[in-house]
Write a protein that holds these residues in place. Structure first.
Motif, mmCIF file in Angstrom:
data_model
loop_
_atom_site.group_PDB
_atom_site.id
_atom_site.type_symbol
_atom_site.label_atom_id
_atom_site.label_comp_id
_atom_site.label_asym_id
_atom_site.label_seq_id
_atom_site.Cartn_x
_atom_site.Cartn_y
_atom_site.Cartn_z
ATOM 1 N N LEU A 199 35.152 45.367 51.894
ATOM 2 C CA LEU A 199 36.216 44.313 52.764
ATOM 3 C C LEU A 199 36.129 43.043 52.489
ATOM 4 O O LEU A 199 36.473 42.042 52.719
ATOM 5 N N ALA A 200 34.610 42.853 52.885
ATOM 6 C CA ALA A 200 34.132 41.769 53.801
ATOM 7 C C ALA A 200 33.760 40.667 53.045
ATOM 8 O O ALA A 200 34.102 39.346 53.521
ATOM 9 N N ASP A 201 32.868 41.385 51.962
ATOM 10 C CA ASP A 201 32.373 40.495 51.517
ATOM 11 C C ASP A 201 32.907 40.259 49.970
ATOM 12 O O ASP A 201 31.781 40.168 48.252
ATOM 13 N N PHE A 202 33.824 40.878 48.739
ATOM 14 C CA PHE A 202 34.540 41.044 48.090
ATOM 15 C C PHE A 202 34.528 39.083 47.500
ATOM 16 O O PHE A 202 35.465 38.588 48.241
ATOM 17 N N ASP A 203 34.814 38.957 46.442
ATOM 18 C CA ASP A 203 35.051 37.769 45.403
ATOM 19 C C ASP A 203 36.910 37.294 45.028
ATOM 20 O O ASP A 203 37.545 37.264 45.395
ATOM 21 N N TRP A 204 36.852 38.976 44.899
ATOM 22 C CA TRP A 204 38.475 39.039 44.595
ATOM 23 C C TRP A 204 39.228 41.239 44.633
ATOM 24 O O TRP A 204 37.600 41.853 44.117
ATOM 25 N N ALA B 200 42.466 32.782 31.590
ATOM 26 C CA ALA B 200 41.957 32.942 32.864
ATOM 27 C C ALA B 200 40.066 33.543 32.439
ATOM 28 O O ALA B 200 40.039 34.549 31.345
ATOM 29 N N LYS B 201 39.686 33.160 33.196
ATOM 30 C CA LYS B 201 38.690 34.003 32.899
ATOM 31 C C LYS B 201 37.992 35.534 33.395
ATOM 32 O O LYS B 201 37.690 36.330 32.698
ATOM 33 N N THR B 202 39.312 36.275 34.101
ATOM 34 C CA THR B 202 39.361 38.068 34.479
ATOM 35 C C THR B 202 40.440 37.371 33.805
ATOM 36 O O THR B 202 41.242 37.047 34.609
ATOM 37 N N THR B 203 41.131 38.726 33.060
ATOM 38 C CA THR B 203 42.431 39.297 32.965
ATOM 39 C C THR B 203 42.805 40.376 33.265
ATOM 40 O O THR B 203 42.172 41.271 32.867
ATOM 41 N N GLY C 296 38.757 29.293 47.924
ATOM 42 C CA GLY C 296 38.241 27.842 47.827
ATOM 43 C C GLY C 296 36.869 28.441 46.388
ATOM 44 O O GLY C 296 36.606 27.596 45.503
ATOM 45 N N ARG C 297 36.849 29.497 46.324
ATOM 46 C CA ARG C 297 35.871 30.190 44.638
ATOM 47 C C ARG C 297 36.582 30.576 43.690
ATOM 48 O O ARG C 297 36.780 30.817 42.785
ATOM 49 N N LEU C 298 37.792 31.326 44.487
ATOM 50 C CA LEU C 298 39.319 31.674 42.723
ATOM 51 C C LEU C 298 40.208 31.693 43.469
ATOM 52 O O LEU C 298 40.940 31.622 44.749
ATOM 53 N N THR C 299 41.060 31.522 42.150
ATOM 54 C CA THR C 299 42.493 31.438 42.411
ATOM 55 C C THR C 299 42.856 32.455 41.546
ATOM 56 O O THR C 299 42.099 32.895 40.937
ATOM 57 N N HIS C 300 44.525 33.271 41.726
ATOM 58 C CA HIS C 300 45.055 34.200 40.858
ATOM 59 C C HIS C 300 46.749 34.043 41.023
ATOM 60 O O HIS C 300 46.782 33.181 41.411
ATOM 61 N N LYS D 185 38.440 30.467 38.205
ATOM 62 C CA LYS D 185 37.211 30.033 39.044
ATOM 63 C C LYS D 185 38.117 29.331 39.349
ATOM 64 O O LYS D 185 39.359 28.174 39.091
ATOM 65 N N ALA D 186 38.293 28.408 41.092
ATOM 66 C CA ALA D 186 38.825 27.573 41.850
ATOM 67 C C ALA D 186 38.727 25.838 41.765
ATOM 68 O O ALA D 186 37.493 25.719 41.051
ATOM 69 N N ALA D 187 39.776 24.992 41.449
ATOM 70 C CA ALA D 187 38.960 23.863 40.640
ATOM 71 C C ALA D 187 37.684 23.059 42.032
ATOM 72 O O ALA D 187 38.074 23.596 42.790
ATOM 73 N N ALA D 188 36.989 22.856 41.416
ATOM 74 C CA ALA D 188 36.639 21.713 41.703
ATOM 75 C C ALA D 188 36.753 20.832 42.928
ATOM 76 O O ALA D 188 37.570 20.035 43.010
#
Length: 193
Positions: free
Chosen positions: A33-38, A136-139, A115-119, A190-193
Motif C-alpha cells: 500500500l506504500a509503494d504501488f504506482d497504480w 492508454a498504456k494500461t486499460t 506526478g507519475r501516472l494519471t487515470h 503516464k503523467a504529462a512531463a
C-alpha cells in the motif's frame, strides 16, 4: 490481454483497519500500500467513518452495490454517491469521511501515484456490441454486471460479473455483452512531463 478472475483477487485489511479490501490488480506486481504506482480494488464499507489517507495518490471512487454514501472531502461540498453516479475523482490524501445512506455499500477504488501516472474511470451500460479505441498504456475492463466478450486483433477474453481484463498496450477492443452488461473502463497513462 490478461484475464483476472474474481475468485483470485487478494483480500486484505484496510490501511486504517476499518474494513476489508479486495485487491483486483496492483502495479508493480506485489507492491504494498506504500509503494504501488497504480491499484484497483473493491471495498465493503459497513459503517460511517474516515477514509484511509494515501499521500501523493489520486483516487476515483464508484459505487458497485448498496444504496450509496455521502462523502465529505476536504475543501469540497458534500456529495451523495449512488450506483448511478459518475465515478468521482479526488485526492486520496485529502481528509475524507463517509456516511452511509442506508446500510453497507461496496465501492470501486482506482488509485495512481500523482506526478507519475494519471487515470480515468468510465461506467458503461451496454446492450449491444461496441468497439472502443483504448489508447492508454494500461486499460482495465471490469465487468460489474452481466457477461461480456472482449476481442482485440490478437486476443479474446470472456468476462463474467466481477472479472477483469488488462490490456498493456493501445488497442481497439470490441465489447459484446451476452445480453446487457455494466462495465467499468479504467485507463492508466503516464503523467504529462
Amino acid at each position: 490481454m490478461k484475464t483476472l478472475r474474481a475468485s483470485t483477487y487478494k483480500r486484505m485489511p484496510w490501511k486504517n483497519g476499518g474494513g476489508e479490501t479486495v485487491e483486483v490488480a496492483v502495479f508493480p506486481a506485489g507492491a504494498s500500500l506504500a509503494d504501488f504506482d497504480w491499484r484497483v480494488s473493491m471495498a465493503t464499507v459497513a459503517s460511517d467513518g474516515p477514509f484511509s489517507s494515501f499521500p501523493g495518490i489520486d483516487r476515483t471512487l464508484s459505487i458497485l452495490q448498496g444504496k450509496g454514501m455521502r462523502l465529505m472531502i476536504e475543501e469540497r461540498d458534500p456529495v451523495v454517491m449512488t450506483g448511478e453516479s459518475a465515478p468521482l475523482p479526488f485526492p486520496a490524501d485529502a481528509a475524507t469521511s463517509a456516511t452511509l445512506v442506508d446500510g453497507p455499500i461496496v465501492d470501486l477504488n482506482v488509485m495512481t501515484r500523482r506526478g507519475r501516472l494519471t487515470h480515468s474511470v468510465k461506467r458503461l451500460a451496454l446492450d449491444h456490441p461496441q468497439t472502443m479505441e483504448c489508447t492508454a498504456k494500461t486499460t482495465l475492463v471490469l465487468c460489474h454486471r452481466g457477461a461480456v466478450r472482449l476481442t482485440t486483433a490478437d486476443a479474446t477474453a470472456d468476462l463474467a460479473a466481477g472479472d477483469t481484463a488488462i490490456l498493456e498496450a493501445a488497442a481497439d477492443v470490441t465489447i459484446e455483452p451476452a445480453a446487457s452488461a455494466v462495465l467499468f473502463l479504467i485507463a492508466i497513462d503516464k503523467a504529462a512531463a
